[in-house]
Design a protein around this motif. Sequence first.
Motif, PDB file in Angstrom:
ATOM      1  N   ASP A  78      28.932  16.637  94.509  1.00 50.12           N
ATOM      2  CA  ASP A  78      29.297  15.691  94.500  1.00 50.12           C
ATOM      3  C   ASP A  78      29.496  14.820  95.399  1.00 50.12           C
ATOM      4  N   THR A  79      29.641  15.701  96.328  1.00 45.51           N
ATOM      5  CA  THR A  79      30.153  15.188  97.353  1.00 45.51           C
ATOM      6  C   THR A  79      29.634  13.302  97.750  1.00 45.51           C
ATOM      7  N   PRO A  80      30.235  11.940  98.808  1.00 49.32           N
ATOM      8  CA  PRO A  80      29.781  10.807  98.995  1.00 49.32           C
ATOM      9  C   PRO A  80      29.271  10.975  99.666  1.00 49.32           C
ATOM     10  N   PHE A  81      28.012  10.346 100.668  1.00 45.93           N
ATOM     11  CA  PHE A  81      27.640  11.054 101.560  1.00 45.93           C
ATOM     12  C   PHE A  81      28.725  10.441 102.930  1.00 45.93           C
ATOM     13  N   GLY A  82      29.061   9.332 102.292  1.00 43.30           N
ATOM     14  CA  GLY A  82      30.460   8.509 104.036  1.00 43.30           C
ATOM     15  C   GLY A  82      31.102   9.918 103.926  1.00 43.30           C
ATOM     16  N   VAL A  83      31.441  10.360 102.902  1.00 42.87           N
ATOM     17  CA  VAL A  83      32.674  11.508 103.438  1.00 42.87           C
ATOM     18  C   VAL A  83      31.639  12.554 103.926  1.00 42.87           C
ATOM     19  N   ALA A  84      30.515  13.393 102.897  1.00 44.30           N
ATOM     20  CA  ALA A  84      29.987  14.232 104.204  1.00 44.30           C
ATOM     21  C   ALA A  84      29.699  13.563 105.600  1.00 44.30           C
ATOM     22  N   ALA A  85      29.116  12.797 105.708  1.00 42.87           N
ATOM     23  CA  ALA A  85      28.924  12.094 107.133  1.00 42.87           C
ATOM     24  C   ALA A  85      30.380  11.587 108.310  1.00 42.87           C
ATOM     25  N   ALA A  86      31.703  11.491 107.767  1.00 41.57           N
ATOM     26  CA  ALA A  86      32.437  11.716 107.959  1.00 41.57           C
ATOM     27  C   ALA A  86      32.702  11.546 109.527  1.00 41.57           C
ATOM     28  N   PRO A  87      33.126  12.859 109.584  1.00 46.91           N
ATOM     29  CA  PRO A  87      33.433  13.321 111.333  1.00 46.91           C
ATOM     30  C   PRO A  87      32.072  12.980 112.278  1.00 46.91           C
ATOM     31  N   LEU A  88      30.980  12.596 111.704  1.00 47.76           N
ATOM     32  CA  LEU A  88      30.206  12.145 113.132  1.00 47.76           C
ATOM     33  C   LEU A  88      30.527  10.600 113.170  1.00 47.76           C
ATOM     34  N   ALA A  89      31.171   9.716 112.746  1.00 48.39           N
ATOM     35  CA  ALA A  89      32.413   8.970 112.993  1.00 48.39           C
ATOM     36  C   ALA A  89      31.466   7.733 113.487  1.00 48.39           C
ATOM     37  N   TYR A  90      30.073   7.633 112.115  1.00 50.71           N
ATOM     38  CA  TYR A  90      29.512   6.615 112.441  1.00 50.71           C
ATOM     39  C   TYR A  90      29.451   4.933 112.421  1.00 50.71           C
ATOM     40  N   ARG A  91      28.783   4.281 112.262  1.00 52.15           N
ATOM     41  CA  ARG A  91      28.512   2.655 111.858  1.00 52.15           C
ATOM     42  C   ARG A  91      28.159   2.648 111.281  1.00 52.15           C
ATOM     43  N   ARG A  92      27.884   1.402 110.729  1.00 48.08           N
ATOM     44  CA  ARG A  92      26.976   0.535 109.425  1.00 48.08           C
ATOM     45  C   ARG A  92      26.651  -0.677 110.159  1.00 48.08           C
ATOM     46  N   ARG A  93      26.045  -0.784 110.103  1.00 46.87           N
ATOM     47  CA  ARG A  93      25.178  -2.124 110.296  1.00 46.87           C
ATOM     48  C   ARG A  93      23.592  -2.873 109.088  1.00 46.87           C
ATOM     49  N   THR A  94      24.832  -4.102 108.165  1.00 46.87           N
ATOM     50  CA  THR A  94      24.112  -4.204 106.977  1.00 46.87           C
ATOM     51  C   THR A  94      23.159  -5.313 107.611  1.00 46.87           C
ATOM     52  N   LEU A  95      22.135  -4.482 107.108  1.00 51.42           N
ATOM     53  CA  LEU A  95      20.541  -5.745 106.795  1.00 51.42           C
ATOM     54  C   LEU A  95      20.011  -6.372 105.855  1.00 51.42           C
ATOM     55  N   ALA A  96      21.165  -6.779 104.973  1.00 49.61           N
ATOM     56  CA  ALA A  96      20.859  -7.451 103.938  1.00 49.61           C
ATOM     57  C   ALA A  96      22.474  -7.654 103.410  1.00 49.61           C
ATOM     58  N   SER A  97      22.303  -9.051 102.783  1.00 50.50           N
ATOM     59  CA  SER A  97      23.889  -8.839 101.152  1.00 50.50           C
ATOM     60  C   SER A  97      23.278 -10.455 100.333  1.00 50.50           C
ATOM     61  N   ASN A  98      23.170  -9.593  99.068  1.00 48.94           N
ATOM     62  CA  ASN A  98      22.993 -10.621  98.209  1.00 48.94           C
ATOM     63  C   ASN A  98      24.188 -10.914  97.043  1.00 48.94           C
ATOM     64  N   VAL A  99      24.726 -11.958  96.994  1.00 48.79           N
ATOM     65  CA  VAL A  99      25.492 -12.085  95.471  1.00 48.79           C
ATOM     66  C   VAL A  99      25.051 -12.369  94.095  1.00 48.79           C
ATOM     67  N   LEU A 100      24.665 -11.415  93.949  1.00 46.98           N
ATOM     68  CA  LEU A 100      23.526 -11.781  92.137  1.00 46.98           C
ATOM     69  C   LEU A 100      25.064 -12.521  91.407  1.00 46.98           C
ATOM     70  N   ALA A 101      26.094 -12.655  91.748  1.00 47.69           N
ATOM     71  CA  ALA A 101      27.325 -13.375  90.448  1.00 47.69           C
ATOM     72  C   ALA A 101      27.194 -14.868  90.795  1.00 47.69           C
ATOM     73  N   ARG A 102      27.206 -15.551  90.072  1.00 46.58           N
ATOM     74  CA  ARG A 102      27.534 -16.802  90.494  1.00 46.58           C
ATOM     75  C   ARG A 102      28.896 -17.146  89.833  1.00 46.58           C
ATOM     76  N   PRO A 103      30.036 -17.150  89.683  1.00 38.99           N
ATOM     77  CA  PRO A 103      31.104 -17.764  88.824  1.00 38.99           C
ATOM     78  C   PRO A 103      30.864 -19.296  88.955  1.00 38.99           C
ATOM     79  N   LEU A 104      30.856 -19.633  90.151  1.00 43.11           N
ATOM     80  CA  LEU A 104      30.676 -21.338  90.645  1.00 43.11           C
ATOM     81  C   LEU A 104      28.965 -21.885  90.720  1.00 43.11           C
TER      82      LEU A 104
END
Length: 224
Positions: free
Chosen positions: A139-165
Motif C-alpha cells: 500500500d505504499t503511496p505512489f509518491g513515496v515509491a517513485a520519490a527516487p526519480l525526483a519527479y516534478r508535478r504539473r497541474t492540469l486542472a484545479s477545482n475548488v468544490l467547497a464555497r464557504p463564501l
Amino acid sequence: MRMRVAAAAPAALALTLAAPVRAHPSWPDGFVARLEAQALLQGLNADLLGHDSATATLQRFCDLHGGRPGLKIAARRMPGPDKPAGEAERRELQVGPQAQLRYRRVALACGEATLSQADNWYRPDRLTPEMNRLLDDTDTPFGVAAAPLAYRRRTLASNVLARPLPEGWERQPPQANAGPWTPPAQILEHRAVLITPDGIPLSLVVETYSAALLALPEAVGKVP
C-alpha cells in the motif's frame, strides 16, 4: 461595518495550513468563521499546487492537525475493477493505444480519516523493478515509491468544490454570510501529471480531497 470587514479579511485570508482545524461537522456560525474556512481551503489548495508531492503535503497537514503525534499518511488500495485509460489519459502520458499502463486507485488517510482519493494511471516502464513491486504488492503511496526519480508535478486542472463564501462576498454586509456552513463531501479536485527530470510523463493522477480535512482532529482522535 464594511471597514471592519475590510480590515479583518487580509489577516484571515493570510491563514495557511498552520491555522487550527475546527472539529465540527458543520462550520460554526458567523462571518468570521466562514472567512477562516475560506482561508483554510485557499491555503491547502495553494500548498498542494506549490509542491510536487501531494502525499508529502498531506503528511505536513496531518502533522499539524492530526491530533496525535507520529501519525503517518497511509495509502489504502481501493477494491474495484481497473479503469482503462482513455484517449485523454494516454495523450497526457504521451503514449500510444498499445503502450502498457497500470491503474491504481487509493485513498490517502491520516489515522482513520480519509483525506483524499486518487485515480492513478502510470507507466511501469519508467519505474524500477522495486518501485513496481511496491506498487503491485503493498500500500505504499505512489509518491513515496517513485520519490527516487525526483519527479516534478504539473497541474492540469484545479477545482475548488467547497464555497464557504459566495462569489462577491466582499461586496456584501457580513450578516449576509453569517449562517452555519456545512462543507460538501469533496472540497477540492486536482488533475496532474508527474514528470521525470528528462521531461517524460510518468503518471497521471486525478485526486479528490475530502471534507475530513476540515475536521481532522475529530476524525482521528485527539491527544488524551
